[in-house]
Design a protein around this motif. Structure first.
Motif, PDB file in Angstrom:
ATOM      1  N   ILE A   1      -4.001  -5.476  -5.823  1.00 17.27           N
ATOM      2  CA  ILE A   1      -4.158  -4.016  -5.811  1.00 17.27           C
ATOM      3  C   ILE A   1      -3.017  -3.423  -4.992  1.00 17.27           C
ATOM      4  O   ILE A   1      -2.873  -3.721  -3.805  1.00 17.27           O
ATOM      5  CB  ILE A   1      -5.520  -3.603  -5.224  1.00 17.27           C
ATOM      6  CG1 ILE A   1      -6.648  -4.205  -6.061  1.00 17.27           C
ATOM      7  CG2 ILE A   1      -5.630  -2.089  -5.144  1.00 17.27           C
ATOM      8  CD1 ILE A   1      -8.022  -4.029  -5.463  1.00 17.27           C
TER       9      ILE A   1
ATOM     10  N   ARG B   1      -1.034   0.172  -3.963  1.00 14.22           N
ATOM     11  CA  ARG B   1      -1.024   1.643  -3.939  1.00 14.22           C
ATOM     12  C   ARG B   1       0.429   2.069  -4.138  1.00 14.22           C
ATOM     13  O   ARG B   1       1.307   1.760  -3.356  1.00 14.22           O
ATOM     14  CB  ARG B   1      -1.534   2.113  -2.578  1.00 14.22           C
ATOM     15  CG  ARG B   1      -2.003   3.531  -2.440  1.00 14.22           C
ATOM     16  CD  ARG B   1      -0.934   4.578  -2.624  1.00 14.22           C
ATOM     17  NE  ARG B   1      -1.430   5.888  -2.280  1.00 14.22           N
ATOM     18  CZ  ARG B   1      -0.976   6.591  -1.275  1.00 14.22           C
ATOM     19  NH1 ARG B   1      -0.023   6.145  -0.492  1.00 14.22           N
ATOM     20  NH2 ARG B   1      -1.451   7.780  -1.044  1.00 14.22           N
ATOM     21  N   SER B   2       0.707   2.774  -5.228  1.00 16.91           N
ATOM     22  CA  SER B   2       2.082   3.143  -5.550  1.00 16.91           C
ATOM     23  C   SER B   2       2.617   4.237  -4.634  1.00 16.91           C
ATOM     24  O   SER B   2       1.872   4.910  -3.920  1.00 16.91           O
ATOM     25  CB  SER B   2       2.165   3.600  -7.007  1.00 16.91           C
ATOM     26  OG  SER B   2       1.429   4.788  -7.162  1.00 16.91           O
TER      27      SER B   2
ATOM     28  N   THR C   1       3.855   7.670  -3.334  1.00 13.80           N
ATOM     29  CA  THR C   1       3.453   9.047  -3.615  1.00 13.80           C
ATOM     30  C   THR C   1       3.996   9.970  -2.525  1.00 13.80           C
ATOM     31  O   THR C   1       4.510   9.515  -1.507  1.00 13.80           O
ATOM     32  CB  THR C   1       1.918   9.195  -3.627  1.00 13.80           C
ATOM     33  OG1 THR C   1       1.410   8.841  -2.341  1.00 13.80           O
ATOM     34  CG2 THR C   1       1.271   8.327  -4.676  1.00 13.80           C
TER      35      THR C   1
ATOM     36  N   GLU D   1       2.628  12.430   0.120  1.00 13.64           N
ATOM     37  CA  GLU D   1       1.369  12.829   0.764  1.00 13.64           C
ATOM     38  C   GLU D   1       1.473  14.186   1.440  1.00 13.64           C
ATOM     39  O   GLU D   1       0.469  14.784   1.779  1.00 13.64           O
ATOM     40  CB  GLU D   1       0.947  11.781   1.812  1.00 13.64           C
ATOM     41  CG  GLU D   1       0.643  10.431   1.251  1.00 13.64           C
ATOM     42  CD  GLU D   1       1.895   9.566   1.100  1.00 13.64           C
ATOM     43  OE1 GLU D   1       2.988   9.972   1.538  1.00 13.64           O
ATOM     44  OE2 GLU D   1       1.759   8.476   0.531  1.00 13.64           O
TER      45      GLU D   1
ATOM     46  N   TYR E   1      -3.217   5.535   5.545  1.00 13.29           N
ATOM     47  CA  TYR E   1      -2.816   4.149   5.302  1.00 13.29           C
ATOM     48  C   TYR E   1      -3.844   3.167   5.861  1.00 13.29           C
ATOM     49  O   TYR E   1      -4.124   2.140   5.245  1.00 13.29           O
ATOM     50  CB  TYR E   1      -1.444   3.869   5.914  1.00 13.29           C
ATOM     51  CG  TYR E   1      -0.285   4.506   5.176  1.00 13.29           C
ATOM     52  CD1 TYR E   1      -0.410   4.985   3.877  1.00 13.29           C
ATOM     53  CD2 TYR E   1       0.951   4.630   5.773  1.00 13.29           C
ATOM     54  CE1 TYR E   1       0.650   5.561   3.205  1.00 13.29           C
ATOM     55  CE2 TYR E   1       2.024   5.200   5.115  1.00 13.29           C
ATOM     56  CZ  TYR E   1       1.870   5.657   3.832  1.00 13.29           C
ATOM     57  OH  TYR E   1       2.928   6.219   3.169  1.00 13.29           O
TER      58      TYR E   1
ATOM     59  N   LEU F   1      -6.717   2.950   3.452  1.00  9.27           N
ATOM     60  CA  LEU F   1      -6.345   2.186   2.264  1.00  9.27           C
ATOM     61  C   LEU F   1      -6.397   0.686   2.547  1.00  9.27           C
ATOM     62  O   LEU F   1      -6.957  -0.079   1.765  1.00  9.27           O
ATOM     63  CB  LEU F   1      -4.942   2.585   1.791  1.00  9.27           C
ATOM     64  CG  LEU F   1      -4.820   3.958   1.146  1.00  9.27           C
ATOM     65  CD1 LEU F   1      -3.360   4.358   1.014  1.00  9.27           C
ATOM     66  CD2 LEU F   1      -5.507   3.980  -0.210  1.00  9.27           C
TER      67      LEU F   1
ATOM     68  N   VAL G   1      -6.855  -2.505  -0.188  1.00 13.80           N
ATOM     69  CA  VAL G   1      -5.591  -2.461  -0.915  1.00 13.80           C
ATOM     70  C   VAL G   1      -4.702  -3.605  -0.420  1.00 13.80           C
ATOM     71  O   VAL G   1      -4.557  -3.810   0.783  1.00 13.80           O
ATOM     72  CB  VAL G   1      -4.892  -1.095  -0.716  1.00 13.80           C
ATOM     73  CG1 VAL G   1      -3.498  -1.093  -1.302  1.00 13.80           C
ATOM     74  CG2 VAL G   1      -5.719   0.007  -1.338  1.00 13.80           C
TER      75      VAL G   1
ATOM     76  N   VAL H   1       0.746  -1.358   0.215  1.00 18.15           N
ATOM     77  CA  VAL H   1       0.967   0.086   0.147  1.00 18.15           C
ATOM     78  C   VAL H   1       2.470   0.309   0.049  1.00 18.15           C
ATOM     79  O   VAL H   1       3.223  -0.145   0.914  1.00 18.15           O
ATOM     80  CB  VAL H   1       0.420   0.817   1.397  1.00 18.15           C
ATOM     81  CG1 VAL H   1       0.765   2.291   1.354  1.00 18.15           C
ATOM     82  CG2 VAL H   1      -1.072   0.616   1.534  1.00 18.15           C
TER      83      VAL H   1
END
Length: 91
Positions: A19, A21-22, A24, A26, A43, A46, A51, A54
Motif C-alpha cells: 500500500i 500513498r501517492s 499529493t 496537502e 503522515y 497514514l 500504509v 508515503v
C-alpha cells in the motif's frame, strides 16, 4: 501470486505491504514553506493506519517554483531540519 498485504521491497527498501500513498499537495506549508505540524500528524496517521510507504509531493526546490501560498518548499538549507524531523518521527 503476491497479495496487497504481503511484505515487499522497492530498490532495496523494505515495505511492510504494497500500500503506497501517492504524492499529493496537502497545503500544509507555512508562509516560509516549512511543513506545518498538521503534516506530521497526517503522515503519522497514514503510517499508523498501515500504509507501507508515503511518497511526499509538491515541494518547491527553487524560490520561483512556489505555485501556491501554502506550498511546502525546500529551497533553502534552513528548511532541511524540519523535513528531517518528519522522517525521524516516522521511522
Amino acid at each position: 501470486m503476491p497479495t496487497l498485504f504481503e511484505e515487499t521491497s522497492i530498490a532495496g527498501m523494505r515495505l511492510k505491504n504494497r500500500i503506497i500513498r501517492s504524492a499529493t499537495h496537502e497545503g500544509m506549508g507555512d508562509k516560509d514553506g516549512r511543513p506545518m505540524p498538521e503534516l506530521v500528524n497526517l503522515y503519522t496517521k497514514l503510517v499508523q493506519g498501515g500504509v507501507g510507504a508515503v511518497i511526499t509531493g509538491f515541494i518547491g526546490i527553487h524560490k520561483k517554483g512556489r505555485a501556491l501560498p501554502n506550498m511546502r518548499m525546500l529551497d533553502r538549507d534552513d528548511l532541511v531540519d524540519a523535513y528531517q524531523a518528519i522522517t525521524d518521527q516516522l521511522k
